[in-house]
Design a protein around this motif. Structure first.
Motif, short mmCIF file in Angstrom:
data_model
loop_
_atom_site.label_atom_id
_atom_site.label_comp_id
_atom_site.label_asym_id
_atom_site.label_seq_id
_atom_site.Cartn_x
_atom_site.Cartn_y
_atom_site.Cartn_z
N THR A 51 0.86 -1.13 -0.06
CA THR A 51 0.04 -0.01 -0.02
C THR A 51 0.84 1.21 -0.07
O THR A 51 2.08 1.23 0.24
N THR A 53 0.91 3.46 2.31
CA THR A 53 1.30 3.68 3.63
C THR A 53 2.66 2.97 3.68
O THR A 53 3.50 3.63 4.40
N ASP A 54 2.99 1.80 3.04
CA ASP A 54 4.37 1.23 3.20
C ASP A 54 5.28 2.38 2.44
O ASP A 54 6.64 2.33 3.02
N VAL A 56 5.10 5.42 2.58
CA VAL A 56 5.56 6.68 3.46
C VAL A 56 6.40 6.28 4.44
O VAL A 56 7.21 7.14 4.95
N ARG A 57 6.12 5.02 5.22
CA ARG A 57 7.04 4.58 6.25
C ARG A 57 8.55 4.65 5.99
O ARG A 57 9.27 4.64 6.79
N SER A 65 4.83 10.47 12.09
CA SER A 65 3.47 10.47 11.35
C SER A 65 2.46 9.66 12.25
O SER A 65 3.15 8.45 12.66
N ALA A 67 0.80 6.92 11.04
CA ALA A 67 0.84 5.92 10.04
C ALA A 67 1.16 4.51 10.43
O ALA A 67 1.78 3.84 9.76
N THR A 80 -6.07 5.75 8.45
CA THR A 80 -5.23 7.05 7.70
C THR A 80 -4.02 6.64 7.67
O THR A 80 -3.34 6.26 8.37
N ALA A 81 -3.25 7.57 6.79
CA ALA A 81 -1.96 7.83 6.70
C ALA A 81 -1.55 8.99 6.25
O ALA A 81 -1.94 9.75 5.53
N GLN A 82 -0.29 9.62 6.97
CA GLN A 82 -0.12 10.93 6.65
C GLN A 82 1.47 11.06 6.43
O GLN A 82 2.34 10.14 6.67
N ASP A 117 -4.74 12.61 3.89
CA ASP A 117 -4.76 11.18 3.90
C ASP A 117 -4.26 10.82 2.66
O ASP A 117 -5.17 10.47 1.74
N ASN A 119 -3.85 7.70 1.88
CA ASN A 119 -4.40 6.25 1.77
C ASN A 119 -5.65 6.62 0.49
O ASN A 119 -6.08 5.34 0.06
#
Length: 326
Positions: A51, A53-54, A56-57, A65, A67, A80-82, A117, A119
């Motif tokens: 995703t 999110t991965d 962003v991390r 964040s 996330a 959500t993810a930021q 967000d 996502n």
């Protein structure tokens, strides 16, 4: 300084060509290159991200964040993810898609700030991600104090692409299911790109794992069920003679599976509350994206971008045995 020279062009008369070798125009005195990290489409695929999110991390400058998958670090931001560049706050990083600002999420962060967000963006749509790691508020405004992240979408894809992933770590763990699709059609002048992501994550409770479910002692609950304190003499005859400002055992304690105990400080309900919490909350998310572009004659062009996203995240409900009895 300018110098005129005579020249002759075949088939034409004499023409004067002016060659500019210097001007008195004032140049920019304060120019500096901002450090930019670029994550290409190939790098994203090679990393095996499921995703966005991965992705962003794995941005080195992103920390702080919300996330995460832990229910203890996210409240309103569940699902959500930021992006939080350099930990300056979720609202301090400007998020763009194709060089245009993205809309804020419908919820807010733990500190009350608004955020984007990410996502909402299907991972299969991303061609590259550009990260400006220094403050750019002089250009973009106060929402770019920490930096800027620009997601560039794939607009020249032709065909249909599907992929899916299933992830789990151990026998007692949550399960993640991710489905992505990308489709592109059109001609040299008109193109339509469609993308979507479906994500489903199962719940992981404290009691699903032995080392988190058993605990080291039985908790003493102070609410639902637990104890309560009367601040004034009770008007209800059922509590006639009850002491004021002294903890009293909740009448629902035994029915909820607890053990009423009396201490010098008052009465309490001894009950385990571990099955009321989740290590990982359940999530279900859908994100869709449509991009229509047309290039007309004379440099005229038009585009339409439309997106839809829906995210659901839930924490475990209180089991029947620990609900208050009327």
């Amino acid at each position: 300084m300018a110098q005129a020279q005579d020249t002759t062009v075949d088939g034409e008369g004499d023409e004067s060509v002016i060659i500019v070798t210097g001007t008195s125009l004032r140049g920019e005195q304060f120019q500096a290159k901002a450090p930019v990290d670029v994550f290409t489409e190939a790098e994203i695929k090679e990393a095996g991200f499921a995703t966005i999110t991965d992705l962003v991390r794995n941005i080195p400058a992103n920390y702080g964040s919300e996330a995460n998958v832990a229910s203890f670090t996210q409240n309103n931001t569940l699902g959500t993810a930021q992006i939080n560049l350099r930990g300056l706050g979720l609202g301090a990083t400007l998020v763009l898609i194709n060089n245009r600002r993205m809309t804020f999420s419908g919820t807010f962060a733990n500190d009350g700030s608004q955020f984007v967000d990410i996502n909402q963006i299907p991972l299969s749509l991303i061609q590259r991600a550009e990260v400006v790691k220094t403050g750019a508020s002089a250009i973009y405004g106060s929402d770019a104090v920490a930096g800027v992240v620009n997601f560039v979408t794939r607009q020249d894809f032709d065909g249909i692409e599907f992929d899916g992933q299933f992830q789990t770590t151990t026998e007692d763990s949550q399960e993640d299911i991710t489905l992505n699709f990308l489709a592109g059609f059109g001609s040299d002048t008109t193109r339509l790109t469609l993308a979507g992501t479906y994500f489903d994550r199962s719940e992981l409770r404290f009691t699903d794992r032995e080392f988190t479910g058993r605990g080291t002692e039985i908790e003493i609950a102070t609410a639902k069920p637990g104890s309560f304190v009367l601040l004034a003499p009770p008007q209800n005859p059922a509590f006639a003679g009850a002491p004021v400002r002294v903890p009293l055992v909740d009448p629902s304690c035994t029915a909820a599976g607890g053990n009423p105990i009396q201490t010098p400080g008052g009465g309490f309900c001894q009950v385990s509350t571990r099955d009321q919490f989740a290590l990982v909350p359940s999530e279900e998310r859908v994100a869709l994206w449509a991009d229509l572009r047309h290039e007309g004659p004379g440099g005229f062009g038009a585009f339409l971008e439309a997106s839809y996203s829906e995210s659901k995240a839930s924490l475990p409900r209180c089991p029947e045995r620990v609900r208050r009895v009327p």
